[in-house]
Design a protein around this motif. Structure first.
Motif, mmCIF file in Angstrom:
data_model
loop_
_atom_site.group_PDB
_atom_site.id
_atom_site.type_symbol
_atom_site.label_atom_id
_atom_site.label_comp_id
_atom_site.label_asym_id
_atom_site.label_seq_id
_atom_site.Cartn_x
_atom_site.Cartn_y
_atom_site.Cartn_z
ATOM 1 N N LEU A 1 0.835 -1.197 0.000
ATOM 2 C CA LEU A 1 0.000 0.000 0.000
ATOM 3 C C LEU A 1 0.871 1.248 0.000
ATOM 4 C CD1 LEU A 1 -3.107 0.663 0.308
ATOM 5 C CD2 LEU A 1 -2.631 0.974 2.746
ATOM 6 N N ALA A 2 0.395 2.268 -0.747
ATOM 7 C CA ALA A 2 1.056 3.583 -0.767
ATOM 8 C C ALA A 2 2.507 3.493 -1.229
ATOM 9 C CB ALA A 2 0.954 4.252 0.599
ATOM 10 N N GLY A 3 2.712 2.756 -2.318
ATOM 11 C CA GLY A 3 4.069 2.602 -2.844
ATOM 12 C C GLY A 3 4.694 3.915 -3.246
ATOM 13 N N HIS A 4 3.901 4.792 -3.867
ATOM 14 C CA HIS A 4 4.432 6.069 -4.342
ATOM 15 C C HIS A 4 4.205 7.194 -3.344
ATOM 16 C CE1 HIS A 4 4.242 4.560 -8.778
ATOM 17 N NE2 HIS A 4 5.331 4.176 -8.167
ATOM 18 N N LEU A 5 2.942 7.584 -3.157
ATOM 19 C CA LEU A 5 2.653 8.756 -2.335
ATOM 20 C C LEU A 5 3.021 8.542 -0.878
ATOM 21 C CD1 LEU A 5 -0.762 9.926 -3.849
ATOM 22 C CD2 LEU A 5 1.538 10.747 -4.363
ATOM 23 N N GLY A 6 2.839 7.321 -0.382
ATOM 24 C CA GLY A 6 3.166 7.045 1.014
ATOM 25 C C GLY A 6 4.607 6.661 1.252
ATOM 26 N N GLY A 7 5.344 6.360 0.194
ATOM 27 C CA GLY A 7 6.758 6.048 0.334
ATOM 28 C C GLY A 7 7.082 4.598 0.607
ATOM 29 N N ALA A 8 6.136 3.668 0.354
ATOM 30 C CA ALA A 8 6.412 2.256 0.631
ATOM 31 C C ALA A 8 7.500 1.695 -0.282
ATOM 32 C CB ALA A 8 5.132 1.429 0.495
ATOM 33 N N ASN A 9 7.541 2.139 -1.539
ATOM 34 C CA ASN A 9 8.561 1.605 -2.454
ATOM 35 C C ASN A 9 9.985 1.972 -2.030
ATOM 36 O OD1 ASN A 9 6.498 0.480 -3.897
ATOM 37 N ND2 ASN A 9 6.820 1.647 -5.764
ATOM 38 N N PRO A 10 10.278 3.256 -1.777
ATOM 39 C CA PRO A 10 11.642 3.550 -1.306
ATOM 40 C C PRO A 10 11.956 2.917 0.044
ATOM 41 C CG PRO A 10 10.272 5.545 -1.315
ATOM 42 C CD PRO A 10 9.523 4.488 -2.061
ATOM 43 N N LEU A 11 10.945 2.756 0.907
ATOM 44 C CA LEU A 11 11.174 2.070 2.178
ATOM 45 C C LEU A 11 11.580 0.624 1.924
ATOM 46 C CD1 LEU A 11 11.058 1.939 5.265
ATOM 47 C CD2 LEU A 11 8.616 1.452 5.071
#
Length: 360
Positions: free
Chosen positions: A112-122
């Motif tokens: 969830l929230a890969g882009h706007l929430g920052g899950a992908n960089p995390l």
């Protein structure tokens, strides 16, 4: 090590239900200094100092912690996580980042929230720290296409309507031609993507969708179009002594409206040093939260303004205020000075760069 993105480590929660998961969760906790570690009660004696034990079902725990953290990392089965978070989901613009990690710490999967929430960089950050692999399922990341929502977030842009994002992103994932236009962003880094057409004008000919980074308000287009307003608009102001806040508020908004400029793109305001004690301007800056910068006469008079005024010079020693203040901010003059009641207004636009970490 990859950047953590918009998340701060101390705003991330890490959860574990099992003994193997505890070992992995501890490593994640160490990789995110200040994060909160939640451990099943039966493993309290084995947990590091500061860990928070819990005895209730994970679903009930997450009900309590969901709003306390911007990111949630679960070292457990994805099915457990999905059932726990399902009732809490609202909208991609506000949902927190959610990651699932397997019990051996090999795979880091943003749910969830890969882009706007920052899950992908995390996920990338933790995979690098623990020697695992970030498994990114967002379409644009999977095919190596730029993500409009991630670009908007990285630029600090405000998006008045996220509705077209789904259609535009689908076109990018399918490799269809999408036009990117900007009047305030250097789009050169996007030239390397085969599905991207960098446009010199907001003309949809030859593309199936558009992304526009602009200081101008949205306008109709015949293809799906996502408008984003980066903070790139500079407002230059001059005013007669004692101009009231009410007039400044009214005339600034009317000026932007008539010129088709987006209030959401206002980055800052600028004026002359001699206006440092102008009560109306100071009140307007406080009301809007916009920075108000003051430039000395020698700086303003050095600017190549198109409309110098001998009258203003005789009274103030300045060849101009509004236009000169815009140029002194390093902005390109977009709207020349306009007289409105007791105010003189001009607008300029800054050119922003795309952060490299926002690109696949």
């Amino acid at each position: 090590m990859p950047e953590l993105g918009p998340l701060r480590p101390e705003r991330v929660a890490v959860y574990t239900l099992t003994l193997p998961g505890l070992a992995v969760a501890e490593r994640i906790h160490r990789a995110l200094p200040g994060s909160r570690l939640y451990v099943a009660e039966r493993y309290r004696p084995l947990a590091p100092e500061g860990a928070v034990p819990f005895a209730e079902p994970i679903r009930d725990l997450v009900q309590r912690t969901w709003a306390l953290h911007d990111g949630h990392v679960f070292v457990m089965a994805s099915g457990i996580v999905l059932r726990a978070i399902a009732p809490l989901l609202l909208d991609k613009r506000v949902d927190p980042a959610v990651l699932v990690v397997d019990l051996k710490g090999r795979y880091f999967v943003p749910l969830l929230a890969g882009h706007l929430g920052g899950a992908n960089p995390l996920a990338r950050h933790l995979a690098e720290a623990l020697g695992g692999e970030a498994v990114l399922t967002t379409g644009t990341d999977a095919v190596g296409a730029p993500a409009p929502d991630l670009l908007a977030k990285a630029l600090g842009a405000r998006v008045p309507d996220w509705g077209p994002l789904k259609a535009v992103s689908a076109l990018l994932v399918d490799g269809r031609p999408v036009g990117f236009y900007a009047d305030c962003v250097d789009l050169t880094p996007l030239l390397r993507y085969p599905m991207v057409r960098v446009l010199e004008a907001p003309d949809p000919e030859g593309v199936e969708g558009m992304v526009l980074f602009t200081v101008r308000r949205p306008f109709p287009l015949p293809v799906p179009a996502l408008f984003a307003h980066p903070p790139a608009l500079v407002l230059g102001l001059g005013c007669n002594r004692g101009t009231p806040l009410e007039e400044i508020r009214r005339e600034v908004r009317a000026f932007l409206e008539e010129r088709g400029l987006a209030w959401e793109s206002l980055a800052r305001m600028a004026t002359a040093e001699l206006k440092r004690d102008e009560a109306g301007l100071l009140a307007f800056a406080e009301e809007t939260g916009l920075p108000l910068r003051f430039h000395p006469a020698q700086v303003l008079n050095a600017q190549p303004i198109p409309n110098p005024s001998e009258v203003v010079f005789r009274h103030t020693g300045l060849l101009g205020v509004a236009e000169a203040a815009v140029l002194a901010e390093g902005a390109r003059l977009l709207v020349e000075k306009t007289k409105r009641g007791n105010l003189t207004l001009a607008a300029g636009v800054l050119t922003l760069g795309i952060p490299e970490e926002a690109l696949p």
